[in-house]
Enzyme design. Structure first.
Site, PDB file in Angstrom:
ATOM      1  N   LYS A 152      43.922  43.487  45.185  1.00  0.00           N
ATOM      2  CA  LYS A 152      44.880  44.223  44.362  1.00  0.00           C
ATOM      3  C   LYS A 152      44.710  45.744  44.378  1.00  0.00           C
ATOM      4  O   LYS A 152      45.656  46.491  44.109  1.00  0.00           O
ATOM      5  CB  LYS A 152      44.814  43.722  42.922  1.00  0.00           C
ATOM      6  N   SER A 197      41.903  35.641  48.587  1.00  0.00           N
ATOM      7  CA  SER A 197      42.443  36.840  47.946  1.00  0.00           C
ATOM      8  C   SER A 197      41.562  37.458  46.878  1.00  0.00           C
ATOM      9  O   SER A 197      41.706  38.646  46.578  1.00  0.00           O
ATOM     10  CB  SER A 197      43.820  36.533  47.352  1.00  0.00           C
TER      11      SER A 197
END
Length: 404
Positions: free
Chosen positions: A53, A304
């Site tokens: 992110k 992720s």
């Protein structure tokens, strides 16, 4: 005109050069053998802040005007976007406020505050936190940094695709998780605009399959509720921008079950020595559970993030050991006289099981007089070993009840 172009992603790559790590694309012999493909793990769980992110957040904030930077930024997030925004804002000396769902993992809340952000807990899901984010922005003038539905954020996440191509130019398939779709959108543009023959696949939890449902209906779909251990992708409604990109560039969207995600988390810990959160483990879960029809391909799966609550890790390990036949808990009743417990333990010793814990209770309401209830947890080798233990106990006249 495209929502996000390959050139946008290349520009983002330059901005992120000294901010985001170029994470390793690690070839896994174990998962390659298990799947019948050449599996490469894109280790974004080892990225700064523990997830991808930071890429999109920094790219977005770096493109704000000076006036916007002065008023600060606000973001709604289940945790990973929160940390990315907090770190990005801190590096640029900008005030940040993060709205997180009330049930967000404590580790993510503490980490977000540690990166310098103010945290507001509001709502039961990302979507409810998003409503509070909008109220806060209107009241304070802070700029909203979207978690996924924004061109700059999408371009930042797309830099992962460029890195995969640099390390394995002849990659056949790339698989990423889907929450709101920012990661998959950016990676898909980077890959398909570079080589249209690369197969791009997105994975959701079956309990939070907003993009899969949208693709099925042919328009944005809203889920009434989401309930998944993959909290990083627990989104009720995908973005309109990400839906548009995914509809154009992505080959398949598949879903995985909760137990499949949990098993993938456990396998990554045990076989690859990697801590990966639920959202990140969906990609491996999809490959190992044959949700995707691929064989003999070079496959990059994006892990992720690694920001998983330690209590969840402990639960997954415990459940995994039980399912694998490596731990069992049972109870039995003994005659309440000296030597009874010793005899039971001696019998168990013969089976070569290891006693993890034991509870001896003669006062429980359901225990007959002159008896004692004994509950034992044993460390075992496998399911066959458990069956042998049960047989030996039965042959020695012990009536046992398996608890788990």
């Amino acid at each position: 005109m495209a929502v996000v172009s390959l050139d946008d992603i290349k520009k983002a790559r330059k901005k992120l050069k000294d901010v985001a790590l170029k994470t390793k694309l690690d070839h896994s012999r174990t998962f390659s053998k298990m799947s019948g493909n050449q599996i490469y793990l894109k280790l974004e769980n080892l990225q700064r802040t523990g997830s991808f992110k930071i890429r999109g957040a920094y790219n977005k904030i770096s493109n704000l005007t000076e006036a916007e930077k002065k008023n600060g930024v606000v973001a709604a997030s289940a945790g990973n976007h929160a940390q990315g925004v907090a770190l990005a804002a801190s590096k640029m000396g900008i005030k940040s406020t993060i709205v997180m769902p009330i049930g967000a993992p404590i580790a993510k809340i503490n980490a977000t505050q540690g990166y310098g952000a103010d945290v507001i807990l509001s709502g039961e899901s990302y979507d409810e936190a998003h409503a509070e984010e909008e109220r806060f922005a209107k009241e304070t003038g802070a700029t909203i940094i979207p978690a996924f539905n924004d061109p700059d954020v999408i371009a930042g996440q797309g830099t992962i695709g460029l890195e995969i191509l640099e390390e394995v130019p002849d990659i056949d398939v790339v698989i990423t998780p889907i929450g709101g779709g920012g990661l998959l959108s950016g990676v898909a543009v980077a890959l398909k605009e570079s080589n249209p023959d690369i197969e791009v696949i997105g994975v959701e939890s079956a309990n939070a399959a907003c993009m899969a449902e949208s693709m099925k209906q042919g328009c944005l779909a809203h889920l009434n509720g989401v309930d998944t251990i993959a909290d990083g992708i627990a989104v009720k409604t995908p973005g309109d921008l990400t839906y548009k990109i995914i509809s154009e560039y992505v080959d398949h969207v598949v879903t995985v079950e909760e137990e499949e995600i949990a098993h993938a988390i456990l396998l990554l810990m045990e076989r690859a020595k990697l801590i990966v959160e639920g959202a990140g483990a969906t990609t491996l879960a999809a490959v190992l559970n044959n949700k995707i029809n691929i064989q003999g391909k070079k496959v990059a799966i994006v892990l992720s993030g690694g920001n998983i609550d330690l209590d969840m890790v402990a639960t997954i390990i415990e459940r995994g050991l039980i399912k694998a036949g490596r731990k069992i808990t049972f109870e039995t009743y003994l005659s309440d006289k000296p030597g009874s417990l010793r005899d039971l333990l001696s019998t168990i010793t013969e089976t070569k099981a290891n006693v993890v814990s034991i509870n001896h209770d003669r006062l429980a309401p359901d225990t007959p007089l002159k008896s004692a209830k004994v509950q034992l947890t044993l460390e075992t080798k496998n399911e066959e070993h458990i069956q042998k233990i049960q047989q030996v106990l039965k042959e020695n006249n012990y009536q046992i009840k398996n608890l788990h």
